[in-house]
Design a protein around this motif. Structure first.
Motif, PDB file in Angstrom:
ATOM      1  N   THR A   1       0.835  -1.194   0.000  1.00 17.49           N
ATOM      2  CA  THR A   1       0.000   0.000   0.000  1.00 17.49           C
ATOM      3  C   THR A   1       0.872   1.247   0.000  1.00 17.49           C
ATOM      4  OG1 THR A   1      -0.115   0.200   2.396  1.00 17.49           O
ATOM      5  CG2 THR A   1      -1.773  -1.206   1.335  1.00 17.49           C
ATOM      6  N   SER A   2       0.237   2.339  -0.310  1.00 23.29           N
ATOM      7  CA  SER A   2       0.918   3.626  -0.344  1.00 23.29           C
ATOM      8  C   SER A   2       1.485   3.982   1.036  1.00 23.29           C
ATOM      9  CB  SER A   2      -0.071   4.680  -0.818  1.00 23.29           C
ATOM     10  OG  SER A   2       0.567   5.819  -1.236  1.00 23.29           O
ATOM     11  N   ASN A   3       0.686   3.731   2.081  1.00 19.23           N
ATOM     12  CA  ASN A   3       1.138   4.029   3.449  1.00 19.23           C
ATOM     13  C   ASN A   3       2.351   3.209   3.833  1.00 19.23           C
ATOM     14  OD1 ASN A   3      -0.427   6.087   4.315  1.00 19.23           O
ATOM     15  ND2 ASN A   3      -1.867   4.838   5.461  1.00 19.23           N
ATOM     16  N   SER A   4       2.329   1.915   3.506  1.00 18.47           N
ATOM     17  CA  SER A   4       3.461   1.071   3.895  1.00 18.47           C
ATOM     18  C   SER A   4       4.717   1.467   3.119  1.00 18.47           C
ATOM     19  CB  SER A   4       3.140  -0.404   3.711  1.00 18.47           C
ATOM     20  OG  SER A   4       2.940  -0.711   2.358  1.00 18.47           O
ATOM     21  N   LEU A   5       4.548   1.902   1.879  1.00 21.27           N
ATOM     22  CA  LEU A   5       5.692   2.359   1.094  1.00 21.27           C
ATOM     23  C   LEU A   5       6.288   3.616   1.731  1.00 21.27           C
ATOM     24  CD1 LEU A   5       7.553   2.122  -1.328  1.00 21.27           C
ATOM     25  CD2 LEU A   5       5.890   3.435  -2.645  1.00 21.27           C
ATOM     26  N   VAL A   6       5.440   4.546   2.123  1.00 14.54           N
ATOM     27  CA  VAL A   6       5.917   5.771   2.770  1.00 14.54           C
ATOM     28  C   VAL A   6       6.618   5.438   4.079  1.00 14.54           C
ATOM     29  CG1 VAL A   6       5.185   7.920   3.885  1.00 14.54           C
ATOM     30  CG2 VAL A   6       4.195   7.264   1.683  1.00 14.54           C
ATOM     31  N   GLU A   7       6.037   4.550   4.872  1.00 15.48           N
ATOM     32  CA  GLU A   7       6.660   4.148   6.138  1.00 15.48           C
ATOM     33  C   GLU A   7       8.019   3.493   5.892  1.00 15.48           C
ATOM     34  OE1 GLU A   7       3.721   1.672   7.942  1.00 15.48           O
ATOM     35  OE2 GLU A   7       2.398   3.354   8.411  1.00 15.48           O
TER      36      GLU A   7
ATOM     37  N   VAL B   1      10.501   6.239   4.959  1.00 10.06           N
ATOM     38  CA  VAL B   1      10.864   7.016   6.150  1.00 10.06           C
ATOM     39  C   VAL B   1      11.839   6.227   7.017  1.00 10.06           C
ATOM     40  CG1 VAL B   1       9.950   7.963   8.315  1.00 10.06           C
ATOM     41  CG2 VAL B   1       8.777   8.434   6.155  1.00 10.06           C
ATOM     42  N   GLU B   2      11.574   4.958   7.221  1.00 12.90           N
ATOM     43  CA  GLU B   2      12.458   4.114   8.036  1.00 12.90           C
ATOM     44  C   GLU B   2      13.834   3.985   7.382  1.00 12.90           C
ATOM     45  OE1 GLU B   2      14.029   1.722  10.985  1.00 12.90           O
ATOM     46  OE2 GLU B   2      12.324   3.088  10.987  1.00 12.90           O
ATOM     47  N   GLU B   3      13.857   3.805   6.075  1.00 13.58           N
ATOM     48  CA  GLU B   3      15.134   3.683   5.366  1.00 13.58           C
ATOM     49  C   GLU B   3      15.932   4.978   5.478  1.00 13.58           C
ATOM     50  OE1 GLU B   3      18.168   1.893   3.257  1.00 13.58           O
ATOM     51  OE2 GLU B   3      16.375   0.990   4.117  1.00 13.58           O
TER      52      GLU B   3
ATOM     53  N   GLU C   1      21.331   7.635  10.417  1.00 16.18           N
ATOM     54  CA  GLU C   1      22.107   7.062  11.523  1.00 16.18           C
ATOM     55  C   GLU C   1      23.449   6.541  11.029  1.00 16.18           C
ATOM     56  OE1 GLU C   1      19.600   4.109  13.289  1.00 16.18           O
ATOM     57  OE2 GLU C   1      18.405   5.593  14.371  1.00 16.18           O
ATOM     58  N   ASP C   2      23.454   5.892   9.867  1.00 15.78           N
ATOM     59  CA  ASP C   2      24.707   5.384   9.299  1.00 15.78           C
ATOM     60  C   ASP C   2      25.656   6.527   8.957  1.00 15.78           C
ATOM     61  OD1 ASP C   2      23.865   2.770   9.535  1.00 15.78           O
ATOM     62  OD2 ASP C   2      23.297   2.573   7.417  1.00 15.78           O
ATOM     63  N   ILE C   3      25.115   7.609   8.410  1.00 20.72           N
ATOM     64  CA  ILE C   3      25.938   8.763   8.052  1.00 20.72           C
ATOM     65  C   ILE C   3      26.578   9.364   9.298  1.00 20.72           C
ATOM     66  CG2 ILE C   3      25.813  11.156   7.213  1.00 20.72           C
ATOM     67  CD1 ILE C   3      23.646  10.089   5.203  1.00 20.72           C
ATOM     68  N   VAL C   4      25.795   9.520  10.352  1.00 18.06           N
ATOM     69  CA  VAL C   4      26.315  10.083  11.598  1.00 18.06           C
ATOM     70  C   VAL C   4      27.363   9.156  12.202  1.00 18.06           C
ATOM     71  CG1 VAL C   4      25.708  10.728  13.964  1.00 18.06           C
ATOM     72  CG2 VAL C   4      24.268  11.470  12.062  1.00 18.06           C
ATOM     73  N   ARG C   5      27.077   7.851  12.219  1.00 15.64           N
ATOM     74  CA  ARG C   5      28.036   6.883  12.772  1.00 15.64           C
ATOM     75  C   ARG C   5      29.350   6.926  11.982  1.00 15.64           C
ATOM     76  NH1 ARG C   5      24.686   3.258  13.867  1.00 15.64           N
ATOM     77  NH2 ARG C   5      24.286   2.524  11.936  1.00 15.64           N
ATOM     78  N   HIS C   6      29.263   7.005  10.658  1.00 21.74           N
ATOM     79  CA  HIS C   6      30.469   7.048   9.835  1.00 21.74           C
ATOM     80  C   HIS C   6      31.240   8.356  10.075  1.00 21.74           C
ATOM     81  CE1 HIS C   6      33.146   6.186   6.522  1.00 21.74           C
ATOM     82  NE2 HIS C   6      32.988   7.440   6.135  1.00 21.74           N
TER      83      HIS C   6
ATOM     84  N   ARG D   1      13.202   5.455  -6.890  1.00 24.02           N
ATOM     85  CA  ARG D   1      13.280   6.828  -6.372  1.00 24.02           C
ATOM     86  C   ARG D   1      12.210   7.702  -7.005  1.00 24.02           C
ATOM     87  NH1 ARG D   1      19.754   7.983  -5.968  1.00 24.02           N
ATOM     88  NH2 ARG D   1      20.079   6.740  -4.107  1.00 24.02           N
ATOM     89  N   GLY D   2      11.900   7.471  -8.248  1.00 20.74           N
ATOM     90  CA  GLY D   2      10.835   8.221  -8.911  1.00 20.74           C
ATOM     91  C   GLY D   2       9.487   7.936  -8.265  1.00 20.74           C
ATOM     92  N   LYS D   3       9.238   6.675  -7.906  1.00 18.94           N
ATOM     93  CA  LYS D   3       7.997   6.308  -7.220  1.00 18.94           C
ATOM     94  C   LYS D   3       7.954   6.960  -5.857  1.00 18.94           C
ATOM     95  CE  LYS D   3       7.265   1.859  -9.439  1.00 18.94           C
ATOM     96  NZ  LYS D   3       7.243   0.410  -9.257  1.00 18.94           N
ATOM     97  N   GLU D   4       9.068   6.980  -5.127  1.00 20.96           N
ATOM     98  CA  GLU D   4       9.121   7.595  -3.798  1.00 20.96           C
ATOM     99  C   GLU D   4       8.774   9.076  -3.906  1.00 20.96           C
ATOM    100  OE1 GLU D   4      13.030   6.922  -2.323  1.00 20.96           O
ATOM    101  OE2 GLU D   4      12.739   4.769  -2.146  1.00 20.96           O
ATOM    102  N   ALA D   5       9.319   9.741  -4.918  1.00 19.46           N
ATOM    103  CA  ALA D   5       9.065  11.177  -5.073  1.00 19.46           C
ATOM    104  C   ALA D   5       7.589  11.435  -5.354  1.00 19.46           C
ATOM    105  CB  ALA D   5       9.921  11.740  -6.197  1.00 19.46           C
ATOM    106  N   ARG D   6       6.963  10.560  -6.142  1.00 16.67           N
ATOM    107  CA  ARG D   6       5.540  10.740  -6.449  1.00 16.67           C
ATOM    108  C   ARG D   6       4.677  10.484  -5.205  1.00 16.67           C
ATOM    109  NH1 ARG D   6       7.311   8.346 -11.133  1.00 16.67           N
ATOM    110  NH2 ARG D   6       6.594   6.288 -10.557  1.00 16.67           N
ATOM    111  N   VAL D   7       5.066   9.518  -4.360  1.00 17.13           N
ATOM    112  CA  VAL D   7       4.323   9.211  -3.154  1.00 17.13           C
ATOM    113  C   VAL D   7       4.406  10.389  -2.178  1.00 17.13           C
ATOM    114  CG1 VAL D   7       4.281   7.762  -1.089  1.00 17.13           C
ATOM    115  CG2 VAL D   7       4.502   6.707  -3.343  1.00 17.13           C
ATOM    116  N   GLN D   8       5.570  10.974  -2.036  1.00 21.08           N
ATOM    117  CA  GLN D   8       5.785  12.042  -1.067  1.00 21.08           C
ATOM    118  C   GLN D   8       5.325  13.402  -1.587  1.00 21.08           C
ATOM    119  OE1 GLN D   8       9.912  11.681  -0.192  1.00 21.08           O
ATOM    120  NE2 GLN D   8       9.488  10.459   1.598  1.00 21.08           N
TER     121      GLN D   8
END
Length: 89
Positions: free
Chosen positions: A2-8, A11-13, A19-24, A78-85
């Motif tokens: 679903t659209s909601n689960s994709l957005v979630e 967001v989680e990713e 967190e990885d960027i800060v740790r590095h 990434r194109g799908k993510e941009a359209r969802v957001q």
């Protein structure tokens, strides 16, 4: 999916990536603190060796095709993510 689960999932990713960027960044700062300029020389050597190894792999047509397909798939996602957001998210 679903659209909601994709957005979630996106967001989680993004949270994990941040967190990885800060740790590095912390790790790299610690390396600079401990080794000074030697760290930059070591890091540059590793980066050059990695780039040369990648360049050598790209000479294999099968690997090059697989990399191109992976990049295209990522760009489509990434194109799908941009359209969802939305454009201003």
């Amino acid at each position: 999916m679903t659209s909601n689960s994709l957005v979630e999932e996106v967001v989680e990713e993004r949270r994990r990536n941040l967190e990885d960027i800060v740790r590095h960044a912390r790790w790299e700062a610690e390396m600079v603190k401990n080794q000074g300029m030697k760290w930059f020389e070591t890091r540059d050597k590793w980066l050059i060796e990695a780039w040369e190894a990648d360049r050598e792999m790209w000479r294999d047509p099968k690997i090059r095709d697989a990399l191109i397909k992976a990049i295209l798939a990522r760009d489509m996602l990434r194109g799908k993510e941009a359209r969802v957001q939305g454009p201003l998210s």
